[in-house]
Design a protein around this motif. Structure first.
Motif, PDB file in Angstrom:
ATOM      1  N   GLU B 236       9.267 -39.644  38.503  1.00 11.04           N
ATOM      2  CA  GLU B 236       9.970 -39.589  39.787  1.00 11.04           C
ATOM      3  C   GLU B 236      10.386 -38.172  40.119  1.00 11.04           C
ATOM      4  N   ASP B 237      10.649 -37.952  41.392  1.00 19.88           N
ATOM      5  CA  ASP B 237      10.926 -36.592  41.859  1.00 19.88           C
ATOM      6  C   ASP B 237      12.219 -36.009  41.270  1.00 19.88           C
ATOM      7  N   THR B 238      13.232 -36.876  41.046  1.00 17.48           N
ATOM      8  CA  THR B 238      14.499 -36.375  40.508  1.00 17.48           C
ATOM      9  C   THR B 238      14.270 -35.620  39.205  1.00 17.48           C
ATOM     10  N   TYR B 239      13.526 -36.234  38.341  1.00 14.09           N
ATOM     11  CA  TYR B 239      13.246 -35.609  37.048  1.00 14.09           C
ATOM     12  C   TYR B 239      12.461 -34.326  37.236  1.00 14.09           C
ATOM     13  N   ASP B 240      11.503 -34.408  38.095  1.00 16.90           N
ATOM     14  CA  ASP B 240      10.641 -33.261  38.341  1.00 16.90           C
ATOM     15  C   ASP B 240      11.479 -32.072  38.807  1.00 16.90           C
ATOM     16  N   THR B 241      12.402 -32.317  39.752  1.00 18.62           N
ATOM     17  CA  THR B 241      13.243 -31.240  40.282  1.00 18.62           C
ATOM     18  C   THR B 241      14.074 -30.622  39.165  1.00 18.62           C
ATOM     19  N   THR B 244      11.919 -28.634  36.709  1.00 16.09           N
ATOM     20  CA  THR B 244      11.350 -27.468  37.371  1.00 16.09           C
ATOM     21  C   THR B 244      12.390 -26.365  37.510  1.00 16.09           C
ATOM     22  N   THR B 686       5.574 -33.032  32.952  1.00 16.80           N
ATOM     23  CA  THR B 686       4.552 -33.626  33.817  1.00 16.80           C
ATOM     24  C   THR B 686       3.344 -32.722  33.979  1.00 16.80           C
ATOM     25  N   GLU B 699      -1.215 -42.992  40.672  1.00 15.83           N
ATOM     26  CA  GLU B 699      -1.166 -42.879  42.130  1.00 15.83           C
ATOM     27  C   GLU B 699      -2.360 -43.564  42.771  1.00 15.83           C
TER      28      GLU B 699
END
Lengths: 233, 1239
Positions: B236-241, B244, B686, B699
């Motif tokens: 999910e994007d939260t983790y990615d942010t 990063t 990721t 995806e």
């Protein structure tokens, strides 16, 4: 031997353990071009008789021949061809295809037969050429029955089977229908079998077969059939 | 029975709809949760930090101090080429096996493995697949995938590590490791193992050894875990942010920390550069001196050569002069001789011509003489013949005279006979007239006789009477007259007699005269025959004479002709005889002239030979002298050249050395420049190799699951809805009855709701079971073969189950409730009557009489049927369209994917080469033994050395925004590279020039690179290089960058390493021959591996099959759904129209015809559905091709014509399958019963 010949026709239904004789040893002849009325009370076996003659049902014993052919020995397919080419049906409930117009109901039969009569001509014969493009539900009962007669005539059948053709109609209309049947019989030299519980119709017939409880009670030959107009009930 | 079947259909439709929806929808979340669990359990790092400069404790502390950081674990790794003994292990691509050897704590690992002890500092835990963890320094565990892939890798195998340039023992205690177990690591979940500097550039496997096996203290890898990492969904994007941002912060630190270290390094490099520069300048001075000395030496030798050259020239001149003078003398003598010879020759020729002519004449003379003699003889002969001819002529004339005399005598006799004959006939005429006179006279006599006798008798009678006296007077008178008459008559008679006699005598005389004449004729006739004989003899004589004459004449004539001809010939010959005499005299004079000239020629010849000898002597003397001079010159030159060569060699050597020194300098300078760009490399979880493709796989499934399950569920539910409504409608009679009995509406509704809700419940249960177990597992098993992740855990996905249940509940139970209530509005009486369905709706086409009147009856029937049951047609169409689209897109995918293999490896594909040979060591085009051998091999069409190294390519300096790992191919010969690889340009130019590179299509698309953009190349050490893109070329499998050797040097500051040879074989070789050829080369010392291009093609198939399997699931489900929906709606249709069926059966329709009549609407919906489905399928296929992007593979986008046909056939089969049970039902309709029922 007549044009149509029934001898010893018997139909037995098994209902549970009991056997019901719908027809019991029925034998009679009809000559070609004759109008024959089969009269009798409900449950006398009239309709069973008609089903046998129309190739819709098989008899348990006996045999039936039409125009020299013994239909009781026919295969399913032969019966189908017999219905398709030789027999016309007229029912009390008309049995028109509801989502087809009057003329289309006729054409449905015409597509099957290779000796079909022009459908519009028949509509004229039954006096409905101006209502040919209406659906059955838009026609009165008498008109529907006239369409049904026309439909039965499309294939020029040898034998016209009428099951209570006036049963659902008032007197005036009934007379009209009977007149039409008589006329058709004369014009096309067609043998007609009318099944009715209405004894009043019998004077117009050449031959009257009276039935009771699956048996023939009387066969009367009418030397001078009465004109349809004079029938009353 | 009817309801039971309908019940089953509803259950199946609900089950299918729900299971498909849940199954596909929850597949991707389930994969994600499974992966998350795996990562958490095996404590996978969140950010990986690597550096070329070892981390210090201070660095680690600074990172630990960052916000959100839970722990930092340092570790060491080293990349190496793996060998068994001395030979490298090669995969089926012919690439050397290179491995990353990392450390782990074996003690902790054992604990985790045995009792699941959760030590948070044991990161990137290993999952033991087979064997055990290491216990000694020389033991290791290896990638379980490598153990499967390489036959040589087994537990117990001893591996030798090769550092490829650097020494392994700098880092490890030993370079020999024994495999004791195989493991999986959460770091590597796909086939990808990342890139490296050693070997081919991409890692093939990982190896773990215990920390104690490492000897170095340089830690080059950090594993950073964020706090509460296990609470995040890694996809999910939260983790990615969060990760990063953390990675960026770590890089910020690196710039601070590294500056100090860099200053040292820079100093170091600067010093090195200075040294180099100094070395270069000293070398330059020394080499200059050497060169100058050589130049002087060269000048000396040049002078010597020049003097020798002039001597030669003088010698040449002298000899030339001498040659010219002798040559002139020779020439004049020769020309004199020649003129004389010419005149002599002409005379001889003339003489020969004349004598020949004379010879001809003498032959003629002989002929002439012979002919003269013959001519004289002929003349005598001719005279004789003439006299004979004349005698014959006189004889002939005599004979003719005699003949005419004889003819005269005959004619005389004949004329006499004819006059006699005419006399006779005259006489005969006279006789006949006399005879007739005589006859008349005779008659007269006879009549007179009878008259006399009559009269006599009368006289006698009367005489008697007279005698008797009885005579009367009259009688007496009569008697007298009688007597007078008789006398007269008697006189008359005698007269007549006389005449008669006279006539007779006349006749006699005439007769005698006739006989005389006849006698004369007879005598004449007698003499006539003798006369005639005489005439004939004369005529014969004439004929004889004539023949004699004729023959004499013709003999004469022929003799005469030949005589005349001879005479003419003789005359002709006579003139020739005159010429002969004159010719003979001329000949004599010519002969004399010739003889005198001959003598002259002899003397001339002698003088000519003398001149010739003079000339050749002069030439030979000159040549000898020149040769001597030349020899001396050559010697001089040879010495000069050798000196010159020495000079050039020296110069080259110096240049080479200079270039090397300068290259070293340049490299040092570049490295120095590059040192500035050295940072810590950070990789978030990721972005680990393989994680990206796992995410894209999820995806793919996700995007496919957005459309299909919805369409599918929708179709199923609409079908359910229609069936439910119909169900209630059929029961309206009973509903009316219940209502009439006084049941409350809710009781009645409850009865029907229970029916539908039971169906719904059954369907849902089956659907949920299938949806949670079957579909996700099927999909997962497909991807599971690609990804190294534990088996999926069965977890209900409440969200999708709930949605599916609600939708199906609405379309079954709620639908029937609503329908029941709708019926309940009516009075019981109305309900108990059959519903009056009036079909008097006009079809649209009917309002266009022009059309309506023209179409056939069959078409009209079709229009009627469709307008009668629009709802069913729509549902049927939907089901068929859905099914068709799926089938077509599946087949299309088959086309597109199989295209890929052909497009890359097939005939006229991207790769033309047949074999790739991997060499043991770097080679240059000049010194490769194998290349020479290949060039000499007649079975090999062409071969070329190439360099092939993997780099990560990105569009920006950091790999952050995504990268592709590509093969960087450097052909040693850029001119002939087209023989091995087809460059089909997509954009830009395919030319490999010195300042730009050519990249493959899919990578350009992925990274959004265009011609003119800069591509960045990152090697495993984090060094970044850049090059401008000059062209983009077609390519289907893997990513490639092509560049010229020159560009490679410009970009990477080093020479390309040629370790591969590409070969194009001759077309006629069979597979077996190719295999033999391959193994032959493999036996060579130099060759490490040989790969057939076909085997490369085979390795592509696996991933394509997986995609197909997924689609097959979709298609099968769609076909089942379509068949059931079609069956159900026709079933509903039939039950509604039983009466009509009985009716047309009575009319005489056969069962087949009834079926066609009844399922007309199905045919229509099938036809329309197929049409819509085909169009939809084309779009769906395009979407699929875009969605399903298997790593490194670019799919084509086209559907073959046969796919359309197969799709149509499959749908037709589905439709037929759905229609067959209907046919059975039609045959079972009891006509009399049905018709009776209505009354």
């Amino acid at each position: 031997m007549g044009y149509i010949d029934l001898s010893g026709v018997t139909k037995v239904y098994n209902v549970g353990d009991t056997m019901i004789h719908a027809l019991d040893d029925v034998s009679f002849d009809i000559e070609e071009g004759e109008i024959c009325a089969v009269v009798g009370p409900s449950g006398a076996g009239k309709t069973t008789l008609l089903n046998m003659l129309g190739g819709m049902d098989a008899c348990t014993y006996g045999h039936i021949s039409v125009d020299g052919r013994v239909i009781t020995g026919f295969t399913k397919r032969e019966l189908m061809m017999y219905r398709r080419n030789d027999v016309g049906f007229i029912f009390q409930s008309y049995n028109l295809v509801p989502n087809l117009t009057a003329i289309e109901n006729l054409e449905l039969v015409a597509t099957l037969s290779n000796k079909a009569v022009d459908c519009m001509e028949l509509m004229k014969l039954v006096g409905l050429e101006h209502r040919a493009n209406l659906f059955p539900s838009q026609l009165s009962g008498g008109e529907q029955q006239r369409v049904a007669i026309a439909r039965a005539l499309v294939k020029k059948p040898k034998l016209l089977l009428c099951d209570e053709p006036t049963g659902a109609l008032d007197y005036e209309t009934g007379i009209q229908i009977l007149r039409l049947i008589k006329k058709a019989s004369e014009v096309m030299n067609m043998t007609v079998l009318i099944i009715t519980h209405n004894n009043a119709i019998s004077p117009m017939a050449d031959r009257v077969v009276s039935m009771k409880s699956g048996k023939i009670s009387q066969i009367a030959i009418n030397q001078t059939p009465m004109p349809v107009e004079r029938i009353e009930w | 029975m009817r309801n039971k079947l309908r019940f089953i259909s509803v259950v199946i439709i609900v089950a299918l709809g729900i299971s498909f929806y849940i199954g596909i929808k929850s597949a991707s979340p389930k994969m994600s949760s499974t992966a998350n669990n795996y990562f958490n359990e095996y404590n996978l790092l969140d950010v990986r930090v690597t550096s070329r400069i070892p981390f210090s404790d201070d660095d680690i502390n600074r990172i630990s101090g960052l916000e959100n950081v839970d722990s930092v674990v340092k570790s060491r790794y080293v990349d190496a080429i793996v060998c068994i003994g001395k030979s490298a292990i090669v995969d089926n691509n012919g690439l050397e096996m290179s491995c990353r050897v990392s450390e782990f704590n074996a003690w902790k690992a054992n604990k985790f493995n045995d009792i699941k002890e959760n030590d948070p500092l044991y990161v990137n835990r290993l999952k033991l697949v087979e064997g055990r963890f290491p216990q000694k320094d020389s033991e290791c565990v290896i990638d379980s995938r490598a153990a499967k892939l390489y036959d040589a890798i087994n537990i117990g195998t001893e591996l030798t590590l090769n550092g490829d340039g650097s020494s392994i023992t700098d880092s490890l205690k030993t370079d020999k490791l024994t495999i004791v177990g195989t493991v999986d690591s959460p770091m590597y979940i796909s086939d990808e193992r990342g890139s490296t500097q050693v070997g081919s550039g991409s890692l093939s496997a990982f190896i773990y050894v215990d920390s104690k096996s490492f000897s170095t203290d340089d830690y080059n890898e950090l594993s950073v875990k964020i706090s509460k990492s296990e609470n995040f969904n890694k996809f999910e994007d939260t983790y990615d942010t969060i990760v990063t941002e953390l990675a960026e912060k770590i890089r910020d630190i690196s710039s601070d920390v590294i500056d100090v270290k860099l200053a040292e390094i820079k100093n170091d490099y600067n010093k090195k550069i200075e040294d180099k520069e100094r070395e270069i300048s000293s070398f330059e001075t020394s080499s200059k001196k050497q060169l100058e000395e050589k130049t002087k030496e060269i000048a000396e030798f040049k002078n010597y050569v020049n003097s020798e050259d002039s001597i030669l020239a003088a010698e040449k001149e002298k000899s030339e002069k001498n040659k010219v003078s002798t040559k002139n003398a020779l020439n004049s003598a020769q020309s004199k001789f020649n003129t004389l010879k010419a005149s002599y020759d002409a005379n001889v020729e003339k003489f020969e011509g004349s004598s020949q002519k004379i010879n001809g004449y003498s032959e003629l003379k002989k002929l002439y003489d012979d002919l003269s003699v013959k001519h004289t003889n002929d003349k005598k002969n001719l005279d004789k013949l003439e006299s004979a001819k004349n005698t014959a002529k006189t004889d002939l004339q005599n004979a003719k005279t005699e003949e005419s005399k004889a003819a005269q005598a005959v004619s005389n006799a004949e004329s006499r006979i004819s006059s006699l004959s005419s006399d006779i006939s005259k006489l005969k005429n006279e006789i006949s007239s006399l005879e007739s006179d005589r006859t008349s006279q005779k008659n007269k006599v006879a009549s007179l006789d009878s008259e006399i006798s009559d009269l006599q008798s009368k006289i006698d009678a009367l005489t008697v009477k007279l005698n008797e006296g009885t005579i009367t007077t009259s009688e007496r008178i009569n008697l007298s007259s009688y007597r007078a008459t008789i006398s007269g008559r008697r006189a008359e008679r005698s007269d007549a007699q006389q005449k008669l006699d006279n006539y007779s005598s006349q006749i006699d005389t005439k007769n005698s005269s006739i006989s005389n004449k006849n006698k004369e004729i007879d005598s004449l006739n007698n003499s006539m025959s003798s006369l005639k004989n005489a005439q004939t003899t004369a005529a014969n004589n004439v004929a004889l004479m004539q023949t004699k004459y004729d023959s004499a004449k013709s003999t004469y004539d022929s003799a005469k002709t030949s005589y005349d001809a001879d005479k003419a010939t003789l005359n002709k010959y006579k003139s020739s005889m005159d010429a002969l005499t004159s010719g003979q005299t001329e000949l004599l004079t010519l002969q004399k002239t010739i003889e005198s000239q001959k003598a002259q020629l002899e003397s001339m010849k002698v003088s000519l030979t003398v001149a010739q000898i003079n000339y050749s002597l002069a030439v030979r003397n000159g040549d000898v002298k020149i040769q001597q001079a030349q020899l001396q010159l050559n010697n001089a030159k040879e010495r000069y050249y050798s000196i010159d060569n020495e000079y050039t060699e020296l110069k080259d050597e110096i240049d080479q050395k200079k270039a090397n020194l300068n290259g070293d300098l340049k490299m040092l300078k570049n490295t120095l420049k590059n040192v500035d760009s050295i940072t810590w490399n950070t990789t978030v979880q990721t972005n680990l190799s393989g994680h990206q493709s796992f995410i894209s796989s999820m995806e793919n499934i996700n995007s496919m699951s957005t459309i299909f399950p919805l369409i599918f569920l929708f179709t199923a539910m609409v079908a359910c809805f229609v069936i439910m409504l119909k169900n209630v409608e059929d029961e309206r009679n009973s509903i009316g009855l219940f209502k009439a009995f006084g049941y409350s509406p809710f009781t009645i509704v409850g009865k029907y709701v229970s029916y539908s809700s039971i169906a719904w419940a059954f369907g849902s249960v089956i659907g949920i079971i299938m949806g949670t177990c079957l579909f996700p597992n099927a999909i997962y098993s497909i991807y599971g073969s690609i990804y190294n992740i534990p088996d999926i855990n069965i977890a209900f996905n409440a969200k999708y189950i709930f949605r599916g249940l609600v939708v199906s509940f609405l379309t079954t139970t709620v639908a029937s409730v609503v329908a029941t209530f709708r019926e309940l509005r009516h009075h019981p009486a109305v309900l108990m009557r059959p519903r009056a369905i009036t079909f008097n709706r006009r079809a649209v086409v009917e309002f266009f009489p022009a059309v309506w009147l023209k179409i056939s009856y069959g078409m009209k029937l079709l229009v009627r049927t469709v307008s009668r049951s629009r709802k069913r047609v729509v549902v049927g169409t939907l089901a068929i369209a859905c099914c068709t689209a799926l089938v077509l897109s599946a087949l299309g995918l088959l086309n597109s994917t199989s295209d890929v293999k052909n497009a890359q490896y097939g005939k006229k594909g991207v790769f033309n080469y047949d074999l790739q040979i991997v060499l043991n060591a770097d080679q240059t085009p000049d010194d490769s033994v194998t290349l020479d051998k290949l060039k000499a091999d007649t079975n090999v069409d062409a071969s070329m050395l190439i360099s092939n190294i993997s780099y990560d390519i990105s569009a920006t300096q950091s790999r952050w925004k995504g990268f592709d790992t590509a093969h960087v191919i450097v052909p040693s010969d850029i001119e002939s590279v087209g023989k091995y690889v087809n460059f089909d340009v997509v954009s830009g130019s395919k030319k490999l020039d010195s300042d730009s590179v050519v990249i493959s299509e899919k990578m350009a698309e992925d990274l959004d690179l265009k011609v003119g953009n800069t591509a960045y190349f990152t090697d495993n050490d984090g060094n970044v290089y850049s090059a401008v893109i000059g062209g983009i070329v077609e390519n289907y499998i893997d990513h490639y960058v092509y560049m010229s050797p020159e560009t490679y040097k410009n970009v990477f500051f080093e020479e390309p390493v040629y370790k591969y040879i590409l070969c194009v074989l001759k077309d006629y070789l069979t597979d077996n021959e190719v295999a033999t050829l391959s193994s032959d080369y493999l036996k060579t010392e130099e060759v490490a591996g040989v790969t057939n291009a076909d085997s490369l093609a085979d390795s592509v198939d696996i991933s394509i099959e997986q995609v197909l399997a997924l689609v097959v699931i979709f298609v099968a489900a769609a076909c089942v759904l379509a068949a059931i929906v079609m069956y159900t709606i026709s079933n509903v249709n039939i039950s509604e129209r039983t009466h009509e069926i009985a009716n047309i059966k009575v009319i005489g329709f056969s069962d087949g015809e009834v079926l066609l009549y009844v399922i007309r609407e199905n045919i229509v919906s099938t036809a329309i559905g197929v049409l819509i489905g085909l169009i939809g399928g084309i779009f769906l296929h395009t979407a699929l091709v875009n969605y399903i992007s298997v790593e490194n593979v670019m799919y084509g986008n086209h559907i073959a014509w046969w796919s359309y046909i197969v799709a149509i056939v499959i749908i037709a089969l589905v439709a037929v399958a759905a229609a067959l049970p209907i046919l059975y039902k039609i045959s079972r309709v009891n006509v009399p019963e049905t018709l009776k029922a209505i009354e």
